[in-house]
Design an enzyme around this catalytic site. Structure first.
Site, PDB file in Angstrom:
ATOM      1  N   ASP A 270      -8.910  18.347 -20.142  1.00  0.00           N
ATOM      2  CA  ASP A 270      -8.886  16.892 -20.118  1.00  0.00           C
ATOM      3  C   ASP A 270      -9.958  16.472 -19.117  1.00  0.00           C
ATOM      4  OD1 ASP A 270      -8.343  14.249 -20.431  1.00  0.00           O
ATOM      5  OD2 ASP A 270      -6.184  14.414 -20.099  1.00  0.00           O
TER       6      ASP A 270
HETATM    7  C1  BGC Z   1      -7.263  11.252 -21.135  1.00  0.00           C
HETATM    8  C2  BGC Z   1      -7.534  11.969 -22.435  1.00  0.00           C
HETATM    9  C3  BGC Z   1      -8.807  11.465 -23.053  1.00  0.00           C
HETATM   10  C4  BGC Z   1      -9.950  11.640 -22.069  1.00  0.00           C
HETATM   11  C5  BGC Z   1     -11.296  11.191 -22.591  1.00  0.00           C
HETATM   12  C6  BGC Z   1      -8.487  11.249 -20.212  1.00  0.00           C
HETATM   13  O1  BGC Z   1      -8.333  10.348 -19.167  1.00  0.00           O
HETATM   14  O2  BGC Z   1      -6.168  11.817 -20.490  1.00  0.00           O
HETATM   15  O3  BGC Z   1      -6.441  11.809 -23.315  1.00  0.00           O
HETATM   16  O4  BGC Z   1      -9.061  12.113 -24.263  1.00  0.00           O
HETATM   17  O5  BGC Z   1      -9.661  10.889 -20.894  1.00  0.00           O
HETATM   18  O6  BGC Z   1     -11.378   9.818 -22.664  1.00  0.00           O
END
Ligand code: BGC
Length: 759
Positions: A270
């Site tokens: 993530d």
């Molecule tokens: C989130 C993810 C997301 C990623 C990219 C993170 O803050 O937890 O679910 O895909 O950002 O935007």
């Protein structure tokens, strides 16, 4: 002296010696890569000062503005950058670009929880296909979804993105979504792997749980989705699991995910997840997103000093290259930037209506009869419909159909002076609550919504006189970075909402007219204290950009509701076992992406660590034995018709059993029903609480059955589906003995049963 011909020959032979991805084997390409190129490939390009792309939370300007990130290109080897973008309710990219008059809107589909409420894999697959087409046509390669963390606690801020409290429903819905998206020729990313069940201190929280809860509840949905749909990628979660960060957890990412389940795609972190970059490479977390300079430096150093074997790096590089060659960007697909948004609007409208759940319908209040011509719509959310949650799960859609507009489109008249009153109030409130333009996070956070109002007596009297029925809409929104709160205005109604509901019910009932509550929410709220007041309650969820039209379709009866709850609505929050270990009252001093955590010397319960003391007693697995605590049970949802179940049979064969049952539409209008198959294990007695009383093992949605029409459905259970995880044996064990198959339209109430024996 070298001739011109000699020079050209030299250049050609040099090119021939430089392998090209796609033309030469991946082995040769890897063999030609420098250590630096390999390390660049395993971390994204979001490295400020390194690639020129600035590391904004979840937004890049590379290739597709507003996408979440890109991978590192190596042009000399024919390796292009590929584009990754959110998310679970539709593609999230910037809708406008500098010096470009064109727009790049995407369809806001219903939130994940609504899609799970359809219990209709074929429909979810169609939604996924439409979503995937927008990914393809806007030049993106991998969609960062679906998200399928378990609804451990109703106040997790991101539950709207997730599917259910039940792993089977979560896993099957995710598998359908992955299949749908990937049939459009782009990839998906199952997230957040795993045990990411709270937003509070999400980047450092340590989820502490038994292997049994991990396997049966928190991993099971991922296992089902991986095996049934082979997603191109998986996103590891931020949190730790029993002391180890998920992206640094080799047991999880390599032994279980690949070794046991056969996953052959890539794992990415993530965004900014994990701490120790070489440990992530070693664990099998192939790609580090969005990519940071110190990750690059530590991985290069670890390979050079021998603490990280280059083979580990090469393995991850290989998997990333295998992903890249599958992508439309690698294949040179000429995307149009013009997906068929009108066709996708029809898909979202249909799917949203199918996932709405009719919770109450006394005296046949719904569908609205021919006598209903004029409607009075109360509640801010009737005019400012919430299409989805906030954060990375948000979508930049061109419009959202309000409930008021949906009703007008369906041919209803509505109280226009009441509408004017609400609109003026909403405009003034929006001006007052304007997000701080200097706060870059403001766009990611739930916006402050207008406070509810109660029209005065005279206005109320006019409304009653001028309308045939009242709607009262209650709205809630939440999103990434924060959990919901056990407060009025979130779990509970505000005092004003309660007064509004009481006032409207009293006035309309006194005039012999009915009141319908529409819940425009992303997750469970308290219902037990007020559900007796209105005649009907429609749980509309956050229904995507066609929301108002979808609600109107159900209210009018153009669509007969067939959604079923994917979670339990508990009467009292504190009765939910996980609430003893959940930060429902925590006020955060610091934004979640500057993590606390035990490395930083703090060790606060439910913040730095969370003990999953309820173990497997999540949702109905607990409430089946405490039914007095239920407001609306798991699997529940009413219809405008009635169904009869009959003729249950269990036939052993192959690797398990086939359960057959016949469903008949015994009511007045066409409708669909969800056939839910639960199984009670031999140990599942009240005095042997080691086993849940019953567990969902299969389900199917019927066709649209005409009045009087029957359908016989068959549901499969494999022997392995009957297994529980044994911590003592460190494996799955299927007990011998007598099982009971229970089939019905809800987890509670009348269920047909048939015994079968496992020898
Ligand atoms: C989130 C993810 C997301 C990623 C990219 C993170 O803050 O937890 O679910 O895909 O950002 O935007």
């Amino acid at each position: 002296m070298m001739t011109v011909a000699g020079l050209l020959w030299g250049a050609a032979s040099c090119a021939a010696q430089t392998p090209q991805l796609g033309k030469h084997s991946i082995d040769r390409v890897i063999g030609a890569m420098t250590l630096e190129e390999k390390v660049q490939l395993v971390i994204g390009t979001g490295m400020a000062g390194f690639s020129g792309d600035s590391a904004v939370v979840g937004a890049t300007q590379n290739l597709v503005p507003g996408a979440a990130g890109t991978t590192w290109p190596v042009p000399r080897l024919g390796i292009p950058a590929i584009v990754l973008a959110d998310g679970p309710a539709g593609l999230r990219i910037a809708p406008a670009r500098t010096d470009d008059p064109a727009t790049y809107y995407c369809t806001a589909f219903p939130v994940g929880t609504l899609l799970a409420s359809t219990w209709n894999s074929e429909l979810v697959e169609r939604v996924g296909h439409a979503m995937g087409n927008e990914v393809l046509e806007y030049g993106v390669d991998v969609l960062l979804g679906p998200a399928l963390n378990i609804h451990r606690n109703p106040l997790c801020g991101r539950n709207f993105e997730y599917y259910s409290e039940d792993p089977l429903l979560s896993g099957k819905t995710a598998a359908a979504m992955v299949r749908g998206v990937q049939t459009s020729g782009v990839g998906t990313s199952l997230k957040h792997f795993a045990v990411n069940n709270q937003e509070t201190n999400r980047m450092a929280n340590d989820a502490r749980l038994s292997d049994r809860a991990l396997r049966e509840i928190y991993l099971k949905g991922f296992e089902i989705a991986v095996k049934e749909s082979q997603p191109w990628t998986i996103m590891s979660s931020y949190n730790k699991i029993n002391g180890t960060y998920a992206p640094e957890n080799r047991t999880l990412l390599t032994d279980i995910l690949r070794g046991e389940w056969g996953f052959d795609g890539i794992v990415m972190t993530d965004w900014f997840g994990g701490r120790n970059a070489p440990a992530m490479v070693y664990a099998g977390n192939d790609l580090l997103m969005p990519g940071l300079p110190q990750q690059y430096e530590t991985i290069v150093a670890a390979v050079k000093d021998g603490s990280l074997a280059v083979e580990e790096l090469d393995r991850n590089v290989r998997r990333i290259l295998e992903l890249i060659v599958k992508t439309p960007r690698f294949k040179g697909y000429k995307f149009s930037n013009a997906p068929d948004l009108a066709a996708h609007a029809a898909v979202t409208r249909e799917s949203a209506a199918e996932g709405m759940v009719l919770l109450k319908n006394d005296g046949g209040a719904l569908p609205l009869g021919p006598g209903v011509r004029n409607i009075a719509a109360f509640g801010i959310t009737s005019y400012d419909f919430i299409s989805g949650g906030t954060g990375s799960g948000d979508v930049n859609e061109a419009y959202t159909v309000s409930l008021k507009d949906g009703l007008a489109n369906a041919g209803y008249g509505f109280d226009t002076s009441l509408a004017a009153l609400y609109q003026a109030h909403i405009n003034a409130e929006n001006e007052r609550n304007k997000p701080d333009p200097d706060n870059p996070l403001a766009a990611f956070m739930p916006r402050v919504r207008a406070a509810e109002i109660v029209p005065d007596k005279a206005r109320m009297a006019d409304a009653v006189a001028g309308s045939d029925i009242a709607l009262v809409t209650i709205g809630r929104t939440s999103g990434e970075f924060a959990d919901r709160r056990l407060e009025k205005g979130d779990w509970f109604l505000t005092d004003t909402e309660r007064t509004l509901l009481e006032t409207v019910c009293k006035a309309y009932h006194a005039a012999g007219k009915k009141v319908v509550v529409v819940l425009n929410v992303g997750g469970v709220i308290e219902t037990a204290s007020w559900k007796a007041l209105p005649d009907a309650i429609l749980l509309a969820w956050q229904a995507g950009q066609e929301g108002g039209n979808s609600v109107a379709d159900v209210l009018k009866g153009a669509v007969n509701p067939s959604g079923k709850l994917p979670m339990t609505f508990a009467a009292n929050y504190l009765d939910i076992p996980s609430s003893a270990n959940f930060p429902y009252d925590h006020v955060s001093e610091k934004p979640v992406f500057f993590p606390g955590g035990e490395e930083n010397g703090t060790s606060e319960r439910n913040i730095d660590y969370t003990e999953y003391k309820e173990d497997i007693a999540v949702g109905y697995r607990y409430f089946d034995r405490h039914p007095q605590g239920i407001s609306f049970p798991f699997g529940f949802g009413l219809s405008y018709t009635t169904f009869e179940f009959s003729g249950i049979s269990v036939t052993p064969g192959g690797d398990g059993y086939t359960v057959g049952v016949t469903v008949k539409n015994s009511g007045p209008v066409a409708g669909k029903e969800v056939v839910q198959l639960y199984v009670a294990a031999p140990g599942a007695t009240a005095d042997a609480p080691d086993k849940p009383a019953k567990e969902l093992k299969a389900y199917v949605k019927t066709n649209l059955l005409k009045p009087g029409e029957s359908q016989t459905v068959e549901l499969r259970i494999a022997h392995t589906d009957l297994a529980s995880w044994s911590d003592a044996a460190d494996g799955w064990m299927t007990d011998r003995g007598n099982y009971t198959a229970l089939v019905g339209s809800c987890s509670q109430g009348t269920l047909l049963s048939a015994a079968f024996e496992v020898r």
